[in-house]
Scaffold this motif. Sequence first.
Motif, PDB file in Angstrom:
ATOM      1  N   GLN A  18       0.826  -1.203   0.000  1.00 22.21           N
ATOM      2  CA  GLN A  18       0.000   0.000   0.000  1.00 22.21           C
ATOM      3  C   GLN A  18       0.861   1.254   0.000  1.00 22.21           C
ATOM      4  N   ALA A  19       0.305   2.324  -0.522  1.00 24.30           N
ATOM      5  CA  ALA A  19       1.009   3.601  -0.514  1.00 24.30           C
ATOM      6  C   ALA A  19       1.440   3.962   0.902  1.00 24.30           C
ATOM      7  N   GLY A  20       2.665   4.441   1.003  1.00 25.14           N
ATOM      8  CA  GLY A  20       3.233   4.766   2.295  1.00 25.14           C
ATOM      9  C   GLY A  20       3.995   3.631   2.938  1.00 25.14           C
ATOM     10  N   GLY A  21       3.888   2.454   2.374  1.00 26.76           N
ATOM     11  CA  GLY A  21       4.560   1.294   2.920  1.00 26.76           C
ATOM     12  C   GLY A  21       6.002   1.187   2.476  1.00 26.76           C
ATOM     13  N   SER A  22       6.638   0.088   2.876  1.00 23.05           N
ATOM     14  CA  SER A  22       8.048  -0.135   2.591  1.00 23.05           C
ATOM     15  C   SER A  22       8.269  -1.511   1.994  1.00 23.05           C
ATOM     16  N   ARG A  71      13.836   8.771  -0.067  1.00 24.46           N
ATOM     17  CA  ARG A  71      12.916   7.678   0.216  1.00 24.46           C
ATOM     18  C   ARG A  71      13.558   6.308   0.028  1.00 24.46           C
ATOM     19  N   ASN A 106      11.147   3.153   0.998  1.00 24.26           N
ATOM     20  CA  ASN A 106      10.229   3.653   2.010  1.00 24.26           C
ATOM     21  C   ASN A 106       9.289   4.688   1.408  1.00 24.26           C
ATOM     22  N   SER A 107       8.203   4.940   2.107  1.00 24.13           N
ATOM     23  CA  SER A 107       7.218   5.938   1.672  1.00 24.13           C
ATOM     24  C   SER A 107       6.831   5.732   0.218  1.00 24.13           C
ATOM     25  N   LEU A 108       6.504   4.514  -0.120  1.00 25.32           N
ATOM     26  CA  LEU A 108       6.213   4.170  -1.505  1.00 25.32           C
ATOM     27  C   LEU A 108       4.968   4.882  -2.013  1.00 25.32           C
ATOM     28  N   LYS A 109       5.019   5.244  -3.276  1.00 22.43           N
ATOM     29  CA  LYS A 109       3.931   5.935  -3.951  1.00 22.43           C
ATOM     30  C   LYS A 109       3.437   5.101  -5.119  1.00 22.43           C
ATOM     31  N   ASP A 140       5.623   4.672  -8.097  1.00 22.53           N
ATOM     32  CA  ASP A 140       6.780   3.790  -8.004  1.00 22.53           C
ATOM     33  C   ASP A 140       6.504   2.419  -8.613  1.00 22.53           C
ATOM     34  N   SER A 158      -3.079   2.478  -4.147  1.00 23.30           N
ATOM     35  CA  SER A 158      -3.519   3.705  -3.491  1.00 23.30           C
ATOM     36  C   SER A 158      -4.632   3.444  -2.504  1.00 23.30           C
TER      37      SER A 158
END
Length: 116
Positions: free
Chosen positions: A13-17, A66, A83-86, A89, A116
Amino acid sequence: QVQLVESGGGLVQAGGSLRLSCVASGLVSSISTMGWYRQAPGKQRELVATIARGGSTNYANSVKGRFTISRENGKNTVYLQMNSLKPEDTAVYYCGADAAWSPRSWGQGTQVTVSS
């Protein structure tokens, strides 16, 4: 002469690593630079991050701050900590290696999908 195998991709999920790994084998002593590249559908393969033999690193502006590229010398392994995946990416991520007297070597790629 250099073989590369990537692993660690998946759905996040977005924000994950996520952490990608690349294991090099073969004539690893000839490698001067290793890096991570990615290719999204309909786009050219682009540089994400590189690490040279001396340890210097280079990052695409889109991932700077990131992502972190690192090396584990004893295992001929390069990592990409993401980190902080969008969602942007999302791509197939490839490990690449530059070696003397040889064209660039590529791994098979690992899919990273950020929802997202």
